[in-house]
Design a protein around this motif. Structure first.
Motif, PDB file in Angstrom:
ATOM      1  N   GLY A 286       0.804  -1.236   0.000  1.00  0.00           N
ATOM      2  CA  GLY A 286       0.000   0.000   0.000  1.00  0.00           C
ATOM      3  C   GLY A 286       0.831   1.278   0.000  1.00  0.00           C
ATOM      4  N   ASP A 289       0.400   3.763  -3.005  1.00  0.00           N
ATOM      5  CA  ASP A 289      -0.796   4.626  -2.945  1.00  0.00           C
ATOM      6  C   ASP A 289      -0.591   5.766  -1.943  1.00  0.00           C
ATOM      7  OD1 ASP A 289      -2.186   3.260  -4.846  1.00  0.00           O
ATOM      8  OD2 ASP A 289      -3.214   1.944  -3.423  1.00  0.00           O
ATOM      9  N   HIS A 290       0.159   5.487  -0.884  1.00  0.00           N
ATOM     10  CA  HIS A 290       0.428   6.539   0.097  1.00  0.00           C
ATOM     11  C   HIS A 290       1.255   7.664  -0.545  1.00  0.00           C
ATOM     12  CE1 HIS A 290       1.220   8.567   3.817  1.00  0.00           C
ATOM     13  NE2 HIS A 290       2.525   8.501   3.581  1.00  0.00           N
ATOM     14  N   VAL A 292       1.217   8.455  -3.682  1.00  0.00           N
ATOM     15  CA  VAL A 292       0.296   9.181  -4.577  1.00  0.00           C
ATOM     16  C   VAL A 292      -0.514  10.194  -3.750  1.00  0.00           C
ATOM     17  CG1 VAL A 292      -1.712   8.962  -6.108  1.00  0.00           C
ATOM     18  CG2 VAL A 292       0.168   7.320  -6.275  1.00  0.00           C
ATOM     19  N   GLU A 293      -0.998   9.753  -2.589  1.00  0.00           N
ATOM     20  CA  GLU A 293      -1.767  10.667  -1.729  1.00  0.00           C
ATOM     21  C   GLU A 293      -0.917  11.858  -1.280  1.00  0.00           C
ATOM     22  OE1 GLU A 293      -4.936  10.953  -1.346  1.00  0.00           O
ATOM     23  OE2 GLU A 293      -4.891   9.270  -2.743  1.00  0.00           O
ATOM     24  N   ALA A 332       0.740   3.145  -9.966  1.00  0.00           N
ATOM     25  CA  ALA A 332      -0.279   3.780  -9.108  1.00  0.00           C
ATOM     26  C   ALA A 332      -0.625   5.167  -9.654  1.00  0.00           C
ATOM     27  CB  ALA A 332       0.223   3.875  -7.677  1.00  0.00           C
ATOM     28  N   LYS A 335      -2.853   4.645 -12.531  1.00  0.00           N
ATOM     29  CA  LYS A 335      -4.196   4.291 -12.050  1.00  0.00           C
ATOM     30  C   LYS A 335      -4.931   5.573 -11.623  1.00  0.00           C
ATOM     31  CE  LYS A 335      -5.849   1.820  -8.354  1.00  0.00           C
ATOM     32  NZ  LYS A 335      -5.243   1.451  -7.099  1.00  0.00           N
ATOM     33  N   ALA A 336      -4.196   6.447 -10.971  1.00  0.00           N
ATOM     34  CA  ALA A 336      -4.798   7.719 -10.543  1.00  0.00           C
ATOM     35  C   ALA A 336      -5.259   8.501 -11.772  1.00  0.00           C
ATOM     36  CB  ALA A 336      -3.777   8.527  -9.744  1.00  0.00           C
TER      37      ALA A 336
END
Ligand SMILES: NC(=O)c1ccc[n+]([C@@H]2O[C@H](COP(=O)([O-])OP(=O)(O)OC[C@H]3O[C@@H](n4cnc5c(N)ncnc54)[C@H](O)[C@@H]3O)[C@@H](O)[C@H]2O)c1
Ligand SMILES: CC(=O)N[C@@H]1[C@@H](OP(=O)(O)OP(=O)(O)OC[C@H]2O[C@@H](n3ccc(=O)[nH]c3=O)[C@H](O)[C@@H]2O)O[C@H](CO)[C@@H](O)[C@@H]1O
Length: 431
Positions: A286, A289-290, A292-293, A332, A335-336
């Motif tokens: 994960g 994704d972090h 990306v955030e 990722a 994907k975003a």
């Protein structure tokens, strides 16, 4: 001195073959990939590992190491073939191990020893390799020795660790174990620990990597919690580790490579009791994704943004991109982008794409669209460091500030000096 056949000349088999040859054994390296054999026959070393070229060249030039595209008789057969893993089904592929056993069987003689070095699910030596070898008509344990001896070398330091690491040797019986001990004793400087159970040796290898993976997951979770409290988790972990019984690993962009993200799953081959181990895998996976955030937090929206990813090798100072956190981050981000591009209820115009630029001075993979440092940062909105290559420690923040559109840097590997980058106007985010 013994005769040895090494089956599989990759990251493990090639240094192992050269090591035995440089310790005066008569070694033949065999690989099913003709290009590998042809290359080595011409003196070309295809594995990127510090010191390996000279080490293999020495073995080849001494005449103790030869390569062949056929299997033949030898006192010892060492198997170092791939044991890949299907990420969807969580099933290992053991067909290469089986094929190696079947290739050895016609050449197996009473008194020979077969050693499996590949990392495998518990039970594989006895349940998969043994039946393949027994097609010879000989019985494991009584006619020939059968052993699992896991490899534990760290990529980037393989030659040193091959010699210095302790060894775990698990034969199917005592005679098998002793036969392998005699061979490894010829060069291993670490301690040799034995068990008369090949499955135990397989299990030991897997739990070493599982320990590391779970420990890194703890570090990653602590990094996320640390952000909630506005503290630097790396500083906190370093201070916590001053306690004599605490050794928390480093957080990062996720766990890559050919071993840590895969080996824990092998424990689940014949067990339904993976719980913490599965959670740890999910936490580590994960982290992309972090990041990306974090980028969203800095840039508002990723629409039309250009992100430079520094590091597609799975870790610092290696060229291997297997299970690379940098490439996972690129995915990722894509994907975003796909989420951004999905039709809007108000029928609004689809946003422009997220641009991802990949840069890595250690990776030569032509299938990746890698760019040099300058092209990677020209007009970029953010740079994310995803591998701790030595080169990245000396990046010049002033040059980045001049070239980039926005001054955002995410350092997931603790390679940059935050104060230097902040003084050039950068917003510096760390994991
Ligand atoms: N790379 C590491 O850091 C590392 C460390 C410890 C253990 N291991 C384990 O060692 C094993 C080998 O890993 P690697 O990284 O060396 O793989 P690799 O892909 O680099 O090399 C494997 C080689 O085996 C060859 N091969 C395939 N089938 C064969 C067969 N039947 N007979 C002979 N050769 C065959 C392939 O062509 C390839 O050249 C795996 O089980 C891996 O999990 C790897
Ligand atoms: C038990 C052990 O030591 N096993 C080693 C491991 O070798 P490796 O090269 O795969 O291992 P690592 O260096 O751990 O890297 C893996 C990934 O974890 C990230 N990482 C690392 C430390 C950390 O604190 N925080 C992180 O985030 C790092 O960046 C990278 O992505 O498996 C080999 C094959 O079985 C073994 O032979 C070898 O002994």
């Amino acid at each position: 001195m013994s005769t040895i056949y090494v089956h599989g000349l990759g990251y493990i088999g090639l240094p192992t073959a050269a090591m035995f040859a440089n310790y005066d054994h008569e070694v033949t390296g065999y690989d099913t990939d003709e290009a590998v054999i042809e290359g080595l026959d011409d003196g070309n070393v295809h594995i990127d590992e510090p010191g390996l070229r000279a080490f293999v060249t020495q073995a080849l030039e001494s005449g103790n190491l030869t390569v062949s595209n056929e299997v033949d008789e030898a006192k010892y057969h060492i198997i170092a073939v791939p044991t890949p893993f299907d990420d969807e089904t969580k099933e290992p592929t053991l067909e290469y191990v089986e094929a190696a056993g079947e290739a050895i069987a016609p050449h197996l003689r009473p008194g020979d020893t077969v050693i499996l070095e590949s990392t495998v699910p518990p039970g594989t030596t006895v349940e998969t390799l043994q039946p393949a070898l027994e097609q010879s008509g000989l019985d494991a344990g009584s006619d020939f020795a059968l052993v699992h001896c896991p490899e534990t070398v760290l990529p980037g330091n393989i030659i040193t660790e091959l010699k210095e690491n302790d060894r775990i040797i698990g034969g199917v019986n005592g005679v098998s174990t002793e036969a392998a001990v005699r061979l490894y004793e010829s060069f291993v400087e670490g301690d040799i620990y034995t068990t008369e159970n090949a499955t135990t040796a397989e299990f030991v290898k897997l739990i070493q990597n599982t320990y590391r993976d779970v420990n890194i997951a703890l570090a990653n979770e602590l990094a996320l919690i640390g952000e909630d409290y506005g503290i630097d988790s790396r500083e906190a972990i370093e201070m916590a580790n001053t306690h004599p019984r605490v050794d928390i690993h480093h957080p990062g962009p996720g766990v890559g490579g050919h071993c840590l993200p895969i080996d824990p799953w092998f424990l689940g081959q014949n067990s339904d009791n993976l719980d913490l181990i599965e959670r740890a895998r999910a936490i580590n996976d994960g982290m992309a994704d972090h990041v990306v955030e974090t980028l969203r937090d800095e840039l508002g929206s990723l629409e039309g943004r250009t992100i430079a990813v520094f590091g597609v090798a799975y870790k610092g100072n290696v060229g291997d991109t297997r299970q690379s956190p940098g490439l996972d981050l690129a995915q990722a981000l894509q994907k975003a982008e796909a989420e951004l591009a999905s039709p809007k209820p108000d029928g609004g115009v689809p946003p422009s794409a997220v641009g991802v630029r990949l840069h890595d001075p250690h990776v030569a993979d032509q299938t990746l669209d890698l760019v040099d440092r300058k092209s990677a940062i020209a007009g970029a909105d953010a740079v994310v460091i995803t591998a701790d290559h030595d080169e990245f420690e000396h990046l010049d923040p002033a040059a980045f500030a001049d070239a980039m559109a926005e001054r955002v840097v995410v350092d997931t590997k603790d390679v940059l000096d935050p104060s230097e980058w902040k003084s050039e106007g950068f917003s510096v985010r760390r994991i």
